[in-house]
Design a protein around this motif. Structure first.
Motif, mmCIF file in Angstrom:
data_model
loop_
_atom_site.group_PDB
_atom_site.id
_atom_site.type_symbol
_atom_site.label_atom_id
_atom_site.label_comp_id
_atom_site.label_asym_id
_atom_site.label_seq_id
_atom_site.Cartn_x
_atom_site.Cartn_y
_atom_site.Cartn_z
ATOM 1 N N ASP A 94 -32.092 29.356 -12.820
ATOM 2 C CA ASP A 94 -30.887 30.157 -12.641
ATOM 3 C C ASP A 94 -31.276 31.464 -11.967
ATOM 4 O O ASP A 94 -32.224 32.125 -12.396
ATOM 5 N N PHE A 95 -30.549 31.809 -10.917
ATOM 6 C CA PHE A 95 -30.800 33.091 -10.263
ATOM 7 C C PHE A 95 -29.494 33.697 -9.809
ATOM 8 O O PHE A 95 -28.469 33.025 -9.728
ATOM 9 N N GLU A 96 -29.536 34.996 -9.574
ATOM 10 C CA GLU A 96 -28.349 35.729 -9.169
ATOM 11 C C GLU A 96 -28.629 36.480 -7.882
ATOM 12 O O GLU A 96 -29.737 36.987 -7.679
ATOM 13 N N LEU A 97 -27.610 36.542 -7.028
ATOM 14 C CA LEU A 97 -27.662 37.295 -5.785
ATOM 15 C C LEU A 97 -26.697 38.457 -5.924
ATOM 16 O O LEU A 97 -25.530 38.260 -6.284
ATOM 17 N N TYR A 98 -27.181 39.660 -5.685
ATOM 18 C CA TYR A 98 -26.356 40.862 -5.776
ATOM 19 C C TYR A 98 -26.092 41.382 -4.367
ATOM 20 O O TYR A 98 -27.025 41.531 -3.583
ATOM 21 N N ILE A 99 -24.834 41.636 -4.074
ATOM 22 C CA ILE A 99 -24.443 42.207 -2.790
ATOM 23 C C ILE A 99 -23.842 43.572 -3.091
ATOM 24 O O ILE A 99 -22.808 43.667 -3.742
ATOM 25 N N MET A 100 -24.504 44.611 -2.638
ATOM 26 C CA MET A 100 -24.075 45.978 -2.920
ATOM 27 C C MET A 100 -23.507 46.590 -1.653
ATOM 28 O O MET A 100 -24.192 46.644 -0.626
ATOM 29 N N VAL A 101 -22.243 47.019 -1.700
ATOM 30 C CA VAL A 101 -21.555 47.585 -0.535
ATOM 31 C C VAL A 101 -20.770 48.822 -0.958
ATOM 32 O O VAL A 101 -20.483 49.016 -2.129
ATOM 33 N N ARG A 102 -20.392 49.639 0.014
ATOM 34 C CA ARG A 102 -19.526 50.785 -0.261
ATOM 35 C C ARG A 102 -18.063 50.446 0.010
ATOM 36 O O ARG A 102 -17.181 50.944 -0.672
ATOM 37 N N ALA A 103 -17.778 49.614 0.998
ATOM 38 C CA ALA A 103 -16.403 49.274 1.364
ATOM 39 C C ALA A 103 -16.098 47.838 0.981
ATOM 40 O O ALA A 103 -16.951 46.948 1.111
ATOM 41 N N VAL A 104 -14.892 47.593 0.517
ATOM 42 C CA VAL A 104 -14.468 46.244 0.114
ATOM 43 C C VAL A 104 -14.584 45.281 1.284
ATOM 44 O O VAL A 104 -15.037 44.143 1.131
ATOM 45 N N ASP A 105 -14.199 45.732 2.474
ATOM 46 C CA ASP A 105 -14.218 44.865 3.655
ATOM 47 C C ASP A 105 -15.627 44.374 3.975
ATOM 48 O O ASP A 105 -15.814 43.211 4.331
ATOM 49 N N ASP A 106 -16.629 45.240 3.819
ATOM 50 C CA ASP A 106 -18.015 44.818 4.065
ATOM 51 C C ASP A 106 -18.429 43.704 3.112
ATOM 52 O O ASP A 106 -19.052 42.719 3.512
ATOM 53 N N GLY A 107 -18.084 43.849 1.835
ATOM 54 C CA GLY A 107 -18.422 42.829 0.847
ATOM 55 C C GLY A 107 -17.739 41.503 1.122
ATOM 56 O O GLY A 107 -18.344 40.435 0.999
ATOM 57 N N LEU A 108 -16.467 41.569 1.507
ATOM 58 C CA LEU A 108 -15.733 40.335 1.797
ATOM 59 C C LEU A 108 -16.277 39.630 3.027
ATOM 60 O O LEU A 108 -16.321 38.398 3.076
ATOM 61 N N GLN A 109 -16.717 40.393 4.028
ATOM 62 C CA GLN A 109 -17.297 39.767 5.218
ATOM 63 C C GLN A 109 -18.614 39.065 4.895
ATOM 64 O O GLN A 109 -18.910 37.999 5.437
ATOM 65 N N ILE A 110 -19.398 39.649 4.001
ATOM 66 C CA ILE A 110 -20.647 38.991 3.598
ATOM 67 C C ILE A 110 -20.339 37.742 2.779
ATOM 68 O O ILE A 110 -20.936 36.682 2.988
ATOM 69 N N LEU A 111 -19.392 37.846 1.844
ATOM 70 C CA LEU A 111 -19.026 36.692 1.015
ATOM 71 C C LEU A 111 -18.492 35.536 1.854
ATOM 72 O O LEU A 111 -18.809 34.373 1.585
ATOM 73 N N GLU A 112 -17.694 35.831 2.873
ATOM 74 C CA GLU A 112 -17.126 34.743 3.675
ATOM 75 C C GLU A 112 -18.170 34.056 4.548
ATOM 76 O O GLU A 112 -17.911 32.993 5.092
#
Length: 172
Positions: free
Chosen positions: A82-100
């Motif tokens: 089991d492992f976890e990936l953390y995505i740390m961003v300042r803007a919501v849009d940046d995080g959503l672009q990485i997730l997509e």
């Protein structure tokens, strides 16, 4: 615009520590952590009894250096990691672009085929499915709402691996 996002092996606590430290020294912008950033960590190992094979079964090949000997190893041991990936961003849009760019590959499995180099031959192939087990999002504010905002998306995965024992040698 395409931005390369750095990834490192680090825990979520390391992200929080670095973020709080940056806010203490916010008058010196060269100390601030650049975002977006990704990190991952292994959070657990568990034995997988559903994929267990006979432990006395072994695979042999003839030793290339000495024709009077064979090399062998016993069946691999199945584990789930089991492992976890953390995505740390300042803007919501940046995080959503990485997730997509990540989420469409997992339905919920993504399988990688590997050639384990246990013995000197390369006939073995191993499918390693990676399963997306969860996605969560949290927003953290340190200080005012206009400063210190950090959004962390956490993706949880489980991968099915096989651990091989040592290669042994014996006479024919």
């Amino acid at each position: 615009e395409s931005i390369r996002v750095p990834m490192s092996y680090s825990s979520k606590e390391k992200f929080y520590y670095r973020m709080s430290r940056d806010l203490e020294y916010n008058d010196q912008p060269h100390l601030q952590m650049s975002l977006p950033r990704m990190g991952f960590e292994i959070v657990g190992y568990s034995y997988d009894t559903t994929r267990k094979q006979n432990t006395l079964q072994k695979r042999t090949i003839q030793d290339t250096t000495d024709p009077e000997k064979v090399k062998y190893h016993y069946s691999p041991v199945p584990y789930n990691v089991d492992f976890e990936l953390y995505i740390m961003v300042r803007a919501v849009d940046d995080g959503l672009q990485i997730l997509e760019q990540i989420l469409p590959y997992f339905t919920p499995h993504f399988t990688i085929t590997m050639k384990p180099k246990v013995l000197d031959d390369t006939i073995e192939r191993m499918d390693m499915p990676i399963t997306l087990t969860g996605v969560s999002t949290e927003e953290n504010y340190e200080g005012g709402f206009d400063e210190g905002r950090v959004i962390i998306h956490t993706l949880s995965f489980t991968t099915k691996i096989k651990l091989y024992g040592p290669v042994r040698e014996s006479g024919i």
